[in-house]
Design a protein around this motif. Structure first.
Motif, short mmCIF file in Angstrom:
data_model
loop_
_atom_site.label_atom_id
_atom_site.label_comp_id
_atom_site.label_asym_id
_atom_site.label_seq_id
_atom_site.Cartn_x
_atom_site.Cartn_y
_atom_site.Cartn_z
N LEU A 64 39.59 54.50 44.25
CA LEU A 64 38.52 55.11 43.30
C LEU A 64 37.55 54.09 42.97
N GLU A 65 37.80 52.74 42.79
CA GLU A 65 36.99 51.94 42.30
C GLU A 65 35.75 51.54 43.13
N LYS A 66 35.94 51.94 44.53
CA LYS A 66 35.17 51.67 45.43
C LYS A 66 33.97 52.85 45.62
N LYS A 83 29.66 51.00 37.52
CA LYS A 83 30.85 50.29 37.99
C LYS A 83 32.19 50.89 37.13
N LEU A 84 33.08 51.33 38.07
CA LEU A 84 34.15 51.98 37.50
C LEU A 84 35.19 50.67 36.61
N ALA A 103 31.98 59.08 51.53
CA ALA A 103 31.75 58.99 52.90
C ALA A 103 31.81 57.78 53.67
N GLU A 104 30.95 56.75 53.04
CA GLU A 104 31.07 55.44 53.35
C GLU A 104 32.49 54.83 53.07
N PHE A 105 33.25 54.92 52.24
CA PHE A 105 34.54 54.25 51.99
C PHE A 105 35.55 55.14 52.94
N VAL A 106 35.44 56.15 53.02
CA VAL A 106 36.42 56.57 54.27
C VAL A 106 35.98 55.87 55.66
#
Length: 163
Positions: A42-44, A52-53, A155-158
């Motif tokens: 999640l932090e990403k 920022k998380l 989408a970028e993270f996955v």
């Protein structure tokens, strides 16, 4: 019913108390589900890019609670969110409550459904509010831009998870 397209995100209001957001991802639903299940993921991606998380606490199980804290540029803006997981059915469904700490007592019940569409994933996020006024307040907050950017980041993270 309102229907609005913000980038790859489609937002509709099928009833006086609901907001439904739909978006497709070029990744298997197992990865999209996994991205929702741990703070290290999640932090990403969680939240618009300018935040920022700073804090992520989650007990990812039915009855478990979570709390997220976003901090804006230069630490000037802070937003906390909290809730409780009600149902978790990997890799297809998560149901939880959602409350912005800036307006305590206004809680939605959010159902995330992940549909397998040939190796891709269709995400459907259905938020049910206590009242039309609560739903309209969320719509007036500009949340669709933040949600669209958040799902772009997902989408970028996955994509990185596929490697």
């Amino acid at each position: 019913m309102v229907q609005k397209k913000v980038g790859a995100l489609t937002l509709t209001t099928p009833s006086d108390r609901e907001i439904v957001m739909t978006r497709e991802f070029d990744a298997p639903r197992e990865l999209v589900f996994e991205a929702h299940s741990k703070c290290e993921h999640l932090e990403k991606w969680w939240g618009p890019r300018k935040y920022k998380l700073e804090l992520c606490e989650m007990d990812f199980r039915p009855g478990g609670k979570y709390r997220f804290l976003h901090r804006g540029p230069a630490g000037l803006e802070e937003h906390g969110f909290r809730g409780e997981y009600r149902e978790i059915a990997p890799p297809e469904r998560i149901v939880w409550t959602f409350e912005w700490e800036g307006m305590p007592g206004h809680v939605s019940v959010d159902t995330l459904t992940l549909e397998n569409i040939g190796g891709r994933t269709k995400l459907i996020a259905d938020s049910l509010f206590d009242s039309k006024e609560d739903r309209d307040g969320m719509l007036q907050s500009g949340m669709e831009e933040g949600a669209a950017e958040t799902y772009d980041r997902l989408a970028e993270f996955v994509e990185t998870m596929k490697q």
